[in-house]
Design a protein around this motif. Sequence first.
Motif, PDB file in Angstrom:
ATOM      1  N   VAL A   1     -75.376 115.113  42.956  1.00 58.08           N
ATOM      2  CA  VAL A   1     -76.499 114.269  43.264  1.00 58.08           C
ATOM      3  C   VAL A   1     -76.189 112.856  43.367  1.00 58.08           C
TER       4      VAL A   1
ATOM      5  N   TYR B   1     -77.558 116.662  46.912  1.00 51.02           N
ATOM      6  CA  TYR B   1     -78.667 115.842  47.020  1.00 51.02           C
ATOM      7  C   TYR B   1     -78.366 114.372  47.201  1.00 51.02           C
TER       8      TYR B   1
ATOM      9  N   TYR C   1     -80.724 110.752  46.727  1.00 51.76           N
ATOM     10  CA  TYR C   1     -81.764 109.874  46.387  1.00 51.76           C
ATOM     11  C   TYR C   1     -81.567 108.602  47.066  1.00 51.76           C
TER      12      TYR C   1
ATOM     13  N   LEU D   1     -84.434 118.321  38.709  1.00 51.76           N
ATOM     14  CA  LEU D   1     -83.683 118.874  39.542  1.00 51.76           C
ATOM     15  C   LEU D   1     -82.498 119.270  38.692  1.00 51.76           C
TER      16      LEU D   1
ATOM     17  N   GLY E   1     -85.583 112.909  46.503  1.00 55.56           N
ATOM     18  CA  GLY E   1     -84.163 113.551  46.777  1.00 55.56           C
ATOM     19  C   GLY E   1     -84.131 114.216  47.980  1.00 55.56           C
ATOM     20  N   GLU E   2     -83.274 114.239  48.756  1.00 52.76           N
ATOM     21  CA  GLU E   2     -83.138 114.656  50.192  1.00 52.76           C
ATOM     22  C   GLU E   2     -82.130 115.908  49.879  1.00 52.76           C
ATOM     23  N   ARG E   3     -82.223 116.912  50.249  1.00 53.37           N
ATOM     24  CA  ARG E   3     -81.241 118.063  50.008  1.00 53.37           C
ATOM     25  C   ARG E   3     -80.425 118.024  51.433  1.00 53.37           C
TER      26      ARG E   3
END
Length: 424
Positions: free
Chosen positions: A342, A372, A374, A404, A420-422
Motif C-alpha cells: 500500500v 494499492y 492512496y 484494507l 485507495g486505488e487497486r
Amino acid sequence: MKHVVAGLLCLSFAGASLAASPSCRYGVYGETGKPPVVISNPTGDGAQAPERYTFLDGRRGNVNAPNAPVRCEQGAVSVRQDDGHYATQPAWTLRETPTRFKSHGTELAGMLIEPAQSKGKQPLVVFVHGSEKTPAIGGYYPYMFAAQGLAVFAYDKRGTGGSGGDYTQSFELLADDAAAALQEARKLAAGRYSRAGFFGGSQGGWVAPRAAALAHADFVEVGFGLVMTPLEEDQQQAVVEMQEKGYDAAAIARVREVTDATGAVMASHFTAGYEQLAAVKRKFVSEPWLHTIEGEYTGELLAEDETDLRRTGAPRYDNLNIDWHYDAVAAIRALDIPQLWVLAGEDRDAPEALTRERLTGLKREGKPIDLYVYPHTDHGMYEFTQDADGTRHVTRITDGYFRLLADWIRQSDKPPYGTGERIP
C-alpha cells in the motif's frame, strides 16, 4: 541529515516510559456494533506527553486536547457523540500475553494480543517496526489490528523499550529479529490461529519480506515502503523535491549526478568518493538548486567541508549498519507467498513511482502481489493540507487504509477502501 532512512517518524510509538502514568489503559474501546477507538502510547517526547486516540477511519490526535473528541479521566474513556455530549466507552476484553524471546543472544520484549472471544481461528500478524527508536508495544497499529479481530504480536526492536541490545538499522539483523518474533508468536498462539505473517511499515518494507522468507510466513503486507536501495531512496527524494519546485528534466538529470556523488561517499562508508563529490560541487556551483537539495542525506553532505567529512563523517552519518546497496527486489522475488503493498501517492519520504514500477514488473513475472495506491497521502498514509510554500500539515490517516490491511489478511475483499486505488 535525517537520522533514519525511510523514517517511520510518522508512525513512531513513544513508550510508556516516556510519559507519566497513563490516564487510561492502552487498548480498544467502544460499544458493540459501533466503530471502536484505540488508546495508545504517546508519540511526543517528554514526561507529560499525552496518550493518543485513533479511530478506525483514521482520525487521530492527543487525548484530552482542547476540543478533542476523546477524553480519558480517572481511567474512563469517553467519546463525543453527534449531540456534543461525551459517552463513556467500555474497554474491549483482549487476551494480552507478555513475553521475552531471544534473537542472536539478545533478549527482546514482546506482546501477543488476541481477541478474547472469536469464532474459529483468526490470522496472526507480526508487526514489524520502521526506523523509529521508540517501542512498538503499546502502539496504535497492533491495537488497530486487534480491533478488527486479528491476533497480533508486537515487539520492541532491539535497543528500544523493554528490549536489550543496541539500536540498529541492519536490515538482515532486524529481519532475523522479526523471524524470531514470528516463531515466538506461533508458540504462544499455538492452536488458536489460522495463518501467520508480517506487516511492515516504511523501513519495515525492507525488513518484512526478508523475515517472511526466513520464517516461512504465509503472507506479508507493507505500508508506504520502498522497493529500492537506500541510495536510490535519497535520489528519489531529491528528484521529487526538484519536481515540486518546477525544475525541468535537464535540471533533474544534473541533480542525479549530485546524488550519485554523495551516494558514492556514503556507500564507501566515508572511505572514498571525495574527488567525485568535489567535482560535482564545482560543476554546479552556480546552479540555484544546488544548496536547496535535501534528500535523505545529500543536502547535509553537500553543506559539509570535505575535511570534516573525512574526519567525522562516518560516526555522524553512517553509524547504523545500513546496507546502502540492499537488494529489495531480490528479497521480494524470493517470495511466492501473497503480498500486499500500500503506497502513499504523494510520499516525500518514500517516493512511490519507482516502487510502483518495480512492483508492477514483479506482478508481470507472476508474483502474487496486490498493489494499492492512496492519492493525496504522504508518508504514514497521512492526508494533508499544503501551504503555498510547500509546507504540509497532517490532518489524518486516510480512511479505508486500516480496513484494507485487516481485510486482506483475512482474505476478505470488501471495497471500497476510501480513496485507495487497486493497481491492476
